[in-house]
Design a protein around this motif. Structure first.
Motif, PDB file in Angstrom:
ATOM      1  N   ASN A   1       0.837  -1.190   0.000  1.00 36.41           N
ATOM      2  CA  ASN A   1       0.000   0.000   0.000  1.00 36.41           C
ATOM      3  C   ASN A   1       0.876   1.246   0.000  1.00 36.41           C
ATOM      4  O   ASN A   1       2.064   1.188   0.305  1.00 36.41           O
ATOM      5  N   VAL A   2       0.268   2.338  -0.362  1.00 39.75           N
ATOM      6  CA  VAL A   2       1.053   3.543  -0.642  1.00 39.75           C
ATOM      7  C   VAL A   2       1.921   3.940   0.554  1.00 39.75           C
ATOM      8  O   VAL A   2       3.103   4.252   0.393  1.00 39.75           O
ATOM      9  N   ALA A   3       1.348   3.882   1.761  1.00 38.57           N
ATOM     10  CA  ALA A   3       2.104   4.301   2.956  1.00 38.57           C
ATOM     11  C   ALA A   3       3.315   3.396   3.187  1.00 38.57           C
ATOM     12  O   ALA A   3       4.411   3.871   3.485  1.00 38.57           O
ATOM     13  N   ASP A   4       3.117   2.097   3.007  1.00 40.19           N
ATOM     14  CA  ASP A   4       4.218   1.141   3.174  1.00 40.19           C
ATOM     15  C   ASP A   4       5.365   1.483   2.246  1.00 40.19           C
ATOM     16  O   ASP A   4       6.528   1.487   2.642  1.00 40.19           O
ATOM     17  N   ILE A   5       4.989   1.732   1.018  1.00 41.82           N
ATOM     18  CA  ILE A   5       6.031   1.992   0.024  1.00 41.82           C
ATOM     19  C   ILE A   5       6.767   3.278   0.351  1.00 41.82           C
ATOM     20  O   ILE A   5       8.000   3.329   0.274  1.00 41.82           O
ATOM     21  N   GLN A   6       6.040   4.259   0.802  1.00 40.89           N
ATOM     22  CA  GLN A   6       6.691   5.518   1.180  1.00 40.89           C
ATOM     23  C   GLN A   6       7.723   5.263   2.262  1.00 40.89           C
ATOM     24  O   GLN A   6       8.841   5.744   2.196  1.00 40.89           O
ATOM     25  N   ASN A   7       7.324   4.473   3.252  1.00 42.14           N
ATOM     26  CA  ASN A   7       8.239   4.169   4.338  1.00 42.14           C
ATOM     27  C   ASN A   7       9.447   3.386   3.866  1.00 42.14           C
ATOM     28  O   ASN A   7      10.582   3.704   4.172  1.00 42.14           O
ATOM     29  N   ARG A   8       9.140   2.336   3.083  1.00 41.15           N
ATOM     30  CA  ARG A   8      10.204   1.431   2.665  1.00 41.15           C
ATOM     31  C   ARG A   8      11.218   2.130   1.764  1.00 41.15           C
ATOM     32  O   ARG A   8      12.376   1.812   1.740  1.00 41.15           O
ATOM     33  N   MET A   9      10.713   3.080   1.023  1.00 40.65           N
ATOM     34  CA  MET A   9      11.597   3.727   0.066  1.00 40.65           C
ATOM     35  C   MET A   9      12.384   4.884   0.678  1.00 40.65           C
ATOM     36  O   MET A   9      13.076   5.601   0.004  1.00 40.65           O
ATOM     37  N   ARG A  10      12.227   5.063   2.005  1.00 45.03           N
ATOM     38  CA  ARG A  10      12.961   6.117   2.709  1.00 45.03           C
ATOM     39  C   ARG A  10      12.831   7.463   2.014  1.00 45.03           C
ATOM     40  O   ARG A  10      13.792   8.155   1.744  1.00 45.03           O
ATOM     41  N   VAL A  11      11.610   7.738   1.726  1.00 41.38           N
ATOM     42  CA  VAL A  11      11.386   9.015   1.061  1.00 41.38           C
ATOM     43  C   VAL A  11      11.537  10.127   2.083  1.00 41.38           C
ATOM     44  O   VAL A  11      11.128   9.988   3.224  1.00 41.38           O
ATOM     45  N   LYS A  12      12.145  11.178   1.669  1.00 40.64           N
ATOM     46  CA  LYS A  12      12.351  12.306   2.582  1.00 40.64           C
ATOM     47  C   LYS A  12      11.012  12.818   3.081  1.00 40.64           C
ATOM     48  O   LYS A  12      10.034  12.823   2.362  1.00 40.64           O
ATOM     49  N   ARG A  13      11.037  13.246   4.347  1.00 42.26           N
ATOM     50  CA  ARG A  13       9.830  13.891   4.869  1.00 42.26           C
ATOM     51  C   ARG A  13      10.089  15.384   4.960  1.00 42.26           C
ATOM     52  O   ARG A  13      11.226  15.815   5.041  1.00 42.26           O
ATOM     53  N   PHE A  14       9.020  16.087   4.922  1.00 35.10           N
ATOM     54  CA  PHE A  14       9.152  17.535   5.077  1.00 35.10           C
ATOM     55  C   PHE A  14       8.464  17.922   6.380  1.00 35.10           C
ATOM     56  O   PHE A  14       7.275  17.705   6.536  1.00 35.10           O
ATOM     57  N   LEU A  15       9.275  18.442   7.321  1.00 35.91           N
ATOM     58  CA  LEU A  15       8.705  18.820   8.626  1.00 35.91           C
ATOM     59  C   LEU A  15       8.599  20.341   8.702  1.00 35.91           C
ATOM     60  O   LEU A  15       9.555  21.051   8.385  1.00 35.91           O
TER      61      LEU A  15
END
Lengths: 298, 338
Positions: B243-257
């Motif tokens: 699922n989209v959230a999993d992939i975001q996590n797994r791919m170590r996508v940068k977060r913007f805080l």
């Protein structure tokens, strides 16, 4: 391949006879102005040839004289060959793009993912092209009726000639559809189909005359009756054998140098032609059906 | 949803004792194993594995030329794989293509229409091609046109329709035989924003009807709102699936805080600069924006450290990551064109 399965309530005989592809082709064919123009130019060409031939025969035989049956037979033969030429010209044009055209318009994949079998698709395409050609050829009958005014032709011959045309259209149609399936581009398919047609008419005739010459050189005294069978591959020779039945006998009993009394051949030229090309057409259609869809089983 | 019981029984001989509904649920709608396709020396697919459960909307993402269309063509029985297999509803696409065709509605990325047809005739033609009797089609076609918002165009010639309308008509065509699986290859490509929204609404409705949908796009955000799962393919390989959230996590996508401080912003900036996972800082009148490389745990730690160091925070929030960023990250930032 299995024919399409019926829906819940089953398909009626009419639905089986007029399947969707055939129905579509009939409907769409008549919606384009091209069909009208094809019919117009075809009739115009054949009419012009008939009138020119009548005019010329009158000029040659002198004006004011009665039109004798022998002359009308010559006119009939002329018209028959003219029509054969037009069919040879039209057949590949109408069929060599039926599958590749769908591929180029990007509609083929949609058709191939439906429940219709490859056999249904190919045979419907052939039937629709043939029916249009038959329509055109039948519409030329009034031109032929001019010849009947003067006599000299039997109805049997006329019928045979028209049946021969239909067979010829079937042959060219099968070849056209096969190449249209094998080649991705319509242009190439059209060129190859015309090439084959040219070979059928000119190539086989040329081969016949070359072989006559060669065999005359090699074995002047032998009976080279097999050479005559080369002409059984030639549509024009086959048509001529309908118009003048004696020609088959002459061709098969060809001898380089004189010879004994001719035997009656088993099959006339046009009969042999039909046997040969029935097999080739069936092979062409079989190939088209096999190659329409990719081979999935490994 | 109809299921071919006999076929499923054949496929699941071991579970013969199980109830039919359980068996039907056990068979995934799409099962792909080691699927490879080679065109000469070019490897379009290099052995992909993919399982999609019934009723799932699956987004197939990847740059142009990654292998999406090839996979879909194989599923649509239009191409034979070089090795591996693909099954639709438990049926091998190469062994029983006729059965598979009953279950799928396929919309290719590029398609033509028979221009001289009217909209209604177009659907009648395909309906008849699936063996649907005329009486049934007469009832079905107005409903399909209604679904794709083309009721007012029923007597229009197909060549007079706009691209978006043709696209919707093609979708209606896919649905004419009520397939369980829809294979939609770039259904929204080349559409203007309004047409895209319309397409999305229709797909949402199809999803609510319980159809399994596999939809490809090279633009991820296009899919984001409607897909349950995504699969990312590149150079003929599945590089992520879930699922989209999993992939975001797994791919170590940068977060913007986004962090807003009550005061001592200069000090806070210096403090943040020294923290791990902080890749970049941007400061403006709204506060400090941090490009953060860590996951949830590290993000929580950063907040803990800031408070521990006595900074007064007004807000600490994670900006919604743009799916486009996920995609660019996954595909290494290039457009991926080969």
């Amino acid at each position: 391949m299995r024919e399409q399965t019926a829906g819940k309530s089953g398909l009626s005989w009419r639905a089986k006879l007029i399947n969707p592809v055939l129905n579509k082709e009939f409907r769409l064919r008549m919606r384009t102005p091209r069909s009208m123009w094809t019919l117009f130019f075809y009739l115009f060409a054949i009419g012009l040839m008939a009138l020119s031939a009548i005019y010329l025969t009158q000029v040659i035989s002198g004006s004011g004289r009665a039109f004798d049956p022998e002359t009308s037979k010559v006119l009939f033969i002329f018209l028959s060959f003219a029509q054969l030429g037009l069919i040879a010209f039209m057949g590949p044009g109408l069929t060599a793009g039926v599958v590749s055209g769908e591929r180029e318009k990007q509609t083929l994949n949609l058709l191939l993912t439906t429940q219709q079998s490859s056999t249904t698709i190919i045979l419907s395409k052939l039937a629709s092209s043939l029916s249009f050609m038959v329509l055109i050829v039948i519409s030329t009958i009034p031109v032929y009726s001019m010849v009947f005014l003067y006599g000299g032709i039997s109805p049997r011959q006329l019928l045979l000639v028209f049946l021969f045309y239909i067979f010829m259209m079937l042959v060219l149609g099968s070849f056209g559809i096969m190449f249209s399936t094998l080649f991705k581009r319509t242009m190439i398919s059209v060129i190859v189909t015309y090439g084959i047609t040219l070979f059928m008419f000119a190539g086989t005739a040329l081969l016949f005359f070359v072989m006559v010459g060669v065999m005359q050189e090699l074995s002047p005294n032998a009976t080279n009756s097999w050479i005559g069978h080369i002409l059984a591959w030639n549509p024009a020779a086959a048509l001529y054998s309908i118009l003048d039945p004696e020609v088959s006998q002459q061709v098969y009993n060809y001898r380089s140098m004189g010879g004994s009394a001719p035997k009656k051949p088993l099959l006339t030229l046009w009969q042999e032609f039909i046997v040969i090309y029935s097999v080739l057409s069936a092979l062409a259609l079989w190939t088209a059906i096999r190659k329409l869809r990719p081979r999935l089983k490994r | 949803m109809t299921t071919n019981k006999s076929t499923i029984e054949e496929m699941n001989g071991d579970n013969a004792a199980a109830a039919p509904s359980e068996r039907a649920a056990a068979v995934p709608m799409i099962e792909i194993k080691g699927l490879a396709k080679q065109f000469g020396s070019f490897h379009a697919l290099k052995g992909i594995d993919l399982t999609i459960a019934k009723g799932t909307v699956f987004g197939f993402v990847g740059p142009n030329g990654a292998g999406k269309s090839t996979t879909m063509s194989i599923l649509a029985t239009l191409m034979a794989p070089t090795s591996g297999y693909a099954k639709v509803d438990g049926i091998d696409v190469t062994k029983q293509p006729h059965e598979v065709r009953k279950r799928i509605g396929y919309m290719p990325d590029f398609f033509g229409v028979y221009d001289q047809f009217k909209t209604v005739e177009y659907l009648h033609f395909y309906g008849a091609s699936y063996g649907i009797p005329k009486a049934e089609r007469e009832q079905l076609i107005p409903q399909l046109l209604e679904l794709v918002n083309l009721s007012d165009k029923k007597d229009a010639y197909v060549d007079t329709l706009s691209r978006g309308m043709k696209q919707r008509l093609c979708l209606a065509r896919c649905l004419v035989h009520d397939p369980e699986l829809l294979i939609l290859d770039e259904p929204a490509s080349g559409l203007d924003p309004r047409a895209r929204i319309e397409m999305r609404e229709i797909l949402r409705e199809l999803k609510s009807m319980g159809k399994t949908i596999i939809i490809s796009s090279h633009i991820l955000p296009e899919l984001a709102e409607m897909v349950d799962e995504i699969g990312v393919i590149e150079h003929g390989q599945m590089i992520a699936q879930g699922n989209v959230a999993d992939i975001q996590n797994r791919m170590r996508v940068k977060r913007f805080l986004h962090i807003r401080f009550l005061d001592r912003e200069d000090e806070a900036e210096a403090f943040l600069r020294d923290r791990p996972y902080v890749n970049r800082l941007l400061r403006d009148e709204r506060g400090i924006q941090v490009h953060f490389g860590g996951q949830d745990e590290e993000q929580s730690e950063l907040l803990h450290d800031l408070i521990g160091a006595g900074f007064k925070l007004v807000s600490y929030s994670e900006a919604q990551t743009n799916l486009e960023d996920v995609f660019l990250e996954i595909t290494k930032g290039g457009d991926g064109a080969q």
